[in-house]
Design an enzyme around this catalytic site. Structure first.
Site, PDB file in Angstrom:
ATOM      1  N   GLU A 186       1.067  -1.123   0.533  1.00 38.00           N
ATOM      2  CA  GLU A 186       0.058   0.373  -0.144  1.00 38.00           C
ATOM      3  C   GLU A 186       0.870   1.607  -0.005  1.00 38.00           C
ATOM      4  O   GLU A 186       1.924   1.149   0.278  1.00 38.00           O
ATOM      5  CB  GLU A 186      -1.018   0.296   1.239  1.00 38.00           C
ATOM      6  CG  GLU A 186      -1.721  -1.149   1.924  1.00 38.00           C
ATOM      7  CD  GLU A 186      -2.035  -0.692   2.483  1.00 38.00           C
ATOM      8  OE1 GLU A 186      -2.724  -2.117   3.171  1.00 38.00           O
ATOM      9  OE2 GLU A 186      -1.798   0.312   3.529  1.00 38.00           O
ATOM     10  N   CYS A 200       3.095   8.423   1.888  1.00 39.94           N
ATOM     11  CA  CYS A 200       3.440   7.375   2.623  1.00 39.94           C
ATOM     12  C   CYS A 200       3.870   6.281   1.124  1.00 39.94           C
ATOM     13  O   CYS A 200       2.974   5.761   1.449  1.00 39.94           O
ATOM     14  CB  CYS A 200       2.503   7.178   3.526  1.00 39.94           C
ATOM     15  SG  CYS A 200       2.679   6.311   5.034  1.00 39.94           S
ATOM     16  N   CYS A 203       5.582  -7.673   7.318  1.00 40.48           N
ATOM     17  CA  CYS A 203       6.725  -6.888   8.159  1.00 40.48           C
ATOM     18  C   CYS A 203       6.864  -7.875   9.378  1.00 40.48           C
ATOM     19  O   CYS A 203       5.765  -8.760   9.464  1.00 40.48           O
ATOM     20  CB  CYS A 203       5.902  -5.813   8.789  1.00 40.48           C
ATOM     21  SG  CYS A 203       7.552  -4.981  10.414  1.00 40.48           S
ATOM     22  N   CYS A 243       4.965  -6.370  15.897  1.00 37.91           N
ATOM     23  CA  CYS A 243       4.226  -5.279  16.438  1.00 37.91           C
ATOM     24  C   CYS A 243       2.650  -5.497  16.847  1.00 37.91           C
ATOM     25  O   CYS A 243       1.941  -5.691  15.757  1.00 37.91           O
ATOM     26  CB  CYS A 243       4.298  -3.977  16.151  1.00 37.91           C
ATOM     27  SG  CYS A 243       5.386  -3.330  16.312  1.00 37.91           S
ATOM     28  N   CYS A 249      -0.775  -3.457  15.326  1.00 37.02           N
ATOM     29  CA  CYS A 249      -0.368  -3.319  13.788  1.00 37.02           C
ATOM     30  C   CYS A 249      -0.706  -3.914  12.587  1.00 37.02           C
ATOM     31  O   CYS A 249      -0.379  -5.329  12.698  1.00 37.02           O
ATOM     32  CB  CYS A 249       1.005  -3.354  13.167  1.00 37.02           C
ATOM     33  SG  CYS A 249       1.551  -2.446  12.003  1.00 37.02           S
ATOM     34  N   CYS A 297      -1.175   1.744   8.257  1.00 32.49           N
ATOM     35  CA  CYS A 297      -0.105   0.491   7.367  1.00 32.49           C
ATOM     36  C   CYS A 297      -1.151  -0.757   7.229  1.00 32.49           C
ATOM     37  O   CYS A 297      -1.302  -1.257   8.876  1.00 32.49           O
ATOM     38  CB  CYS A 297       1.073   0.500   7.533  1.00 32.49           C
ATOM     39  SG  CYS A 297       1.543  -0.159   9.353  1.00 32.49           S
TER      40      CYS A 297
HETATM   41  N1  SAH Z   1       7.889  -0.124  10.408  1.00 29.15           N
HETATM   42  C1  SAH Z   1       8.113   1.197  10.834  1.00 29.15           C
HETATM   43  C2  SAH Z   1       7.408   1.710   9.781  1.00 29.15           C
HETATM   44  C3  SAH Z   1       6.421   1.486   9.374  1.00 29.15           C
HETATM   45  S1  SAH Z   1       4.703   1.270  10.670  1.00 29.15           S
HETATM   46  C4  SAH Z   1       8.047   1.488  11.886  1.00 29.15           C
HETATM   47  O1  SAH Z   1       7.094   0.495  13.058  1.00 29.15           O
HETATM   48  O2  SAH Z   1       8.192   2.582  12.126  1.00 29.15           O
HETATM   49  C5  SAH Z   1       4.845   3.534  10.913  1.00 29.15           C
HETATM   50  C6  SAH Z   1       4.339   3.618  11.966  1.00 29.15           C
HETATM   51  O3  SAH Z   1       3.077   3.351  11.280  1.00 29.15           O
HETATM   52  C7  SAH Z   1       5.038   3.232  12.782  1.00 29.15           C
HETATM   53  O4  SAH Z   1       5.722   4.221  14.365  1.00 29.15           O
HETATM   54  C8  SAH Z   1       3.675   2.194  13.615  1.00 29.15           C
HETATM   55  O5  SAH Z   1       4.016   2.295  15.121  1.00 29.15           O
HETATM   56  C9  SAH Z   1       2.332   3.554  13.154  1.00 29.15           C
HETATM   57  N2  SAH Z   1       1.464   2.200  13.264  1.00 29.15           N
HETATM   58  C10 SAH Z   1       1.390   1.008  13.119  1.00 29.15           C
HETATM   59  N3  SAH Z   1       0.254   0.739  13.257  1.00 29.15           N
HETATM   60  C11 SAH Z   1      -0.550   1.535  13.928  1.00 29.15           C
HETATM   61  C12 SAH Z   1      -2.057   2.180  14.456  1.00 29.15           C
HETATM   62  N4  SAH Z   1      -3.416   0.863  14.202  1.00 29.15           N
HETATM   63  N5  SAH Z   1      -2.594   2.920  14.682  1.00 29.15           N
HETATM   64  C13 SAH Z   1      -1.632   3.936  14.598  1.00 29.15           C
HETATM   65  N6  SAH Z   1      -0.235   4.106  14.605  1.00 29.15           N
HETATM   66  C14 SAH Z   1       0.714   2.834  13.666  1.00 29.15           C
HETATM   67 FE1  SF4 Z   2       6.509  -3.780  11.546  1.00 24.42          FE
HETATM   68 FE2  SF4 Z   2       4.651  -2.280  11.468  1.00 24.42          FE
HETATM   69 FE3  SF4 Z   2       5.845  -3.005  13.960  1.00 24.42          FE
HETATM   70 FE4  SF4 Z   2       6.240  -1.201  12.207  1.00 24.42          FE
HETATM   71  S1  SF4 Z   2       5.167  -0.767  13.552  1.00 24.42           S
HETATM   72  S2  SF4 Z   2       7.630  -2.552  12.886  1.00 24.42           S
HETATM   73  S3  SF4 Z   2       5.293  -2.445  10.116  1.00 24.42           S
HETATM   74  S4  SF4 Z   2       4.915  -4.737  13.077  1.00 24.42           S
END
Ligand code: SAH
Ligand code: SF4
Length: 361
Positions: A91, A104, A111, A115, A118, A347
């Site tokens: 995306e 973005c 990934c 997390c 996410c 994301c």
């Molecule tokens: N992997 C990298 C970049 C992609 S995620 C990282 O984790 O930084 C980009 C941002 O979106 C990160 O700060 C992540 O923690 C945040 N993010 C992921 N899922 C989210 C959600 N459900 N709501 C808000 N922010 C989220």
């Molecule tokens: Fe991966 Fe999502 Fe964690 Fe970023 S926030 S490192 S995209 S699992």
């Protein structure tokens, strides 16, 4: 098939020579691909017909196929789901707020970091994107912004500037886990003979791979760094960001301090506020202690609720109280509006939705 966007300029020189052309044709081709954003050899009018024919037969420019598009109600956030040659989907989201056209983009299909809040993390990693697949997302939107016919039908007329002004590596994937391709794409997109967007207009967001942050500090390209913190203690961060067990806060924050000392550049910490999880006054106070004396800015993000996950965004009152504690402590902090939430701009969320639709169909 040669994937032109995957090549460095040096590799492109070699390639045009194997097609029987002098090396300088590579500079012209580079200009067509990145400065003019051409995606058809026939457009490249100063290249000899023979080279155009070689490319038409043996090279590929477009690496992305559009699978789905969504637009926010205010028509200012545009999200596209792309399919790659092997069927993987990624995306990218373009946001048209103020005078910025912020894009973005994704760096991996999926990934591996897992997390827990996410959408991308829930699905695991399929593969790294190539440098060309990363750059192609930017070129797609650059073409779209520059083409009034392309963007007129499903959006407001695009006001100036009709070009990408900022790129954030905050889509699917962990950019520092795909270091080589990401930095090749950054070098390509910042090249003055090509796309030419200045390094300071790029922001890389990382989950906190400490050794890679140290490596990034030594890069000559001065892009911005954002670190996804989300919790001020190891105990809590271990549950939200599992990689914290490998690189705990002490190690991560040392890497961050080394980064700012070496580069003299401010970094930002991302902190998604989750109701009842990390949004209490004691969390804010602990976070203020961490940020104290560091060259940093804290971005508070309202959590985007994700299907299949129990996390909810914090209440407005808790969010304001949290921000207040930081600001009272003299920390530079702002609440980032999560625009485009209604189009699942978070994301991995559009992909998740499409997969659900496909599964139920
Ligand atoms: N992997 C990298 C970049 C992609 S995620 C990282 O984790 O930084 C980009 C941002 O979106 C990160 O700060 C992540 O923690 C945040 N993010 C992921 N899922 C989210 C959600 N459900 N709501 C808000 N922010 C989220
Ligand atoms: Fe991966 Fe999502 Fe964690 Fe970023 S926030 S490192 S995209 S699992």
């Amino acid at each position: 098939m040669i994937r032109l966007l995957d090549l460095t300029l040096e590799q492109m020189r070699t390639q045009v020579q194997t097609w029987g052309e002098p090396a300088f044709r590579a500079e012209q081709l580079w200009h067509w691909l990145y400065a003019r954003q051409a995606n058809d050899p026939a457009q490249m009018t100063n290249l000899p017909r023979t080279l155009q024919a070689q490319m038409a037969a043996h090279a590929k420019i477009d690496l992305l196929q559009v699978v789905a598009k969504t637009v926010s109600a205010d028509r200012l956030a545009h999200k596209v789901l792309f399919q790659l040659h092997d069927g993987q989907t990624i995306e990218a989201v373009l946001m048209l707020y103020d005078r910025r056209r912020t894009l973005c983009i994704s760096t991996q299909a999926g990934c591996a970091m897992g997390c827990t809040f996410c959408a991308t993390g829930l699905g695991g990693l399929t593969r790294n994107l190539t440098a060309g697949e990363i750059a192609a997302q930017v070129l797609y939107f650059a073409r779209w912004l520059g083409d009034p016919d392309a963007n007129g039908a499903d959006s407001l007329p695009i006001m100036r500037p009709a070009q990408v002004t900022n790129v954030v590596l905050m889509g699917m994937g962990e950019p520092l886990a795909n270091y080589k391709a990401v930095w090749q794409a950054l070098h390509t997109l910042t090249d003055q003979q090509g796309f030419g967007l200045g390094a300071r207009h790029f922001t890389l967001s990382t989950v906190g791979l400490a050794p890679m942050i140290e490596r990034m500090a030594a890069e000559p390209l001065q892009i911005n760094l954002a670190v996804s913190l989300h919790a001020p203690t190891d105990e809590l961060r271990n549950t939200l960001v599992p990689i914290n067990k490998r690189y705990p806060l002490a190690v991560l924050l040392t890497a961050c301090r080394n980064y700012t000392e070496r580069t003299h550049r401010r970094l930002s910490f991302e902190y998604a506020l989750m109701r009842g999880i990390n949004d209490k006054p004691e969390h804010a106070k602990r976070l203020a202690q961490i940020a104290h004396g560091m060259l940093c800015h804290i971005n508070l993000i309202p959590l985007n609720p994700v299907r299949g996950s129990a996390f909810q965004p914090s209440t407005k009152a808790d969010t304001e109280a949290f921000l207040n504690i930081l600001q009272q402590a003299g920390i530079s902090a702002t609440l980032r509006l999560r625009r485009g939430v209604e189009i699942n701009a978070g994301c991995g969320q559009l992909r998740q939705q499409i997969q659900l639709v496909n599964a139920s169909g």
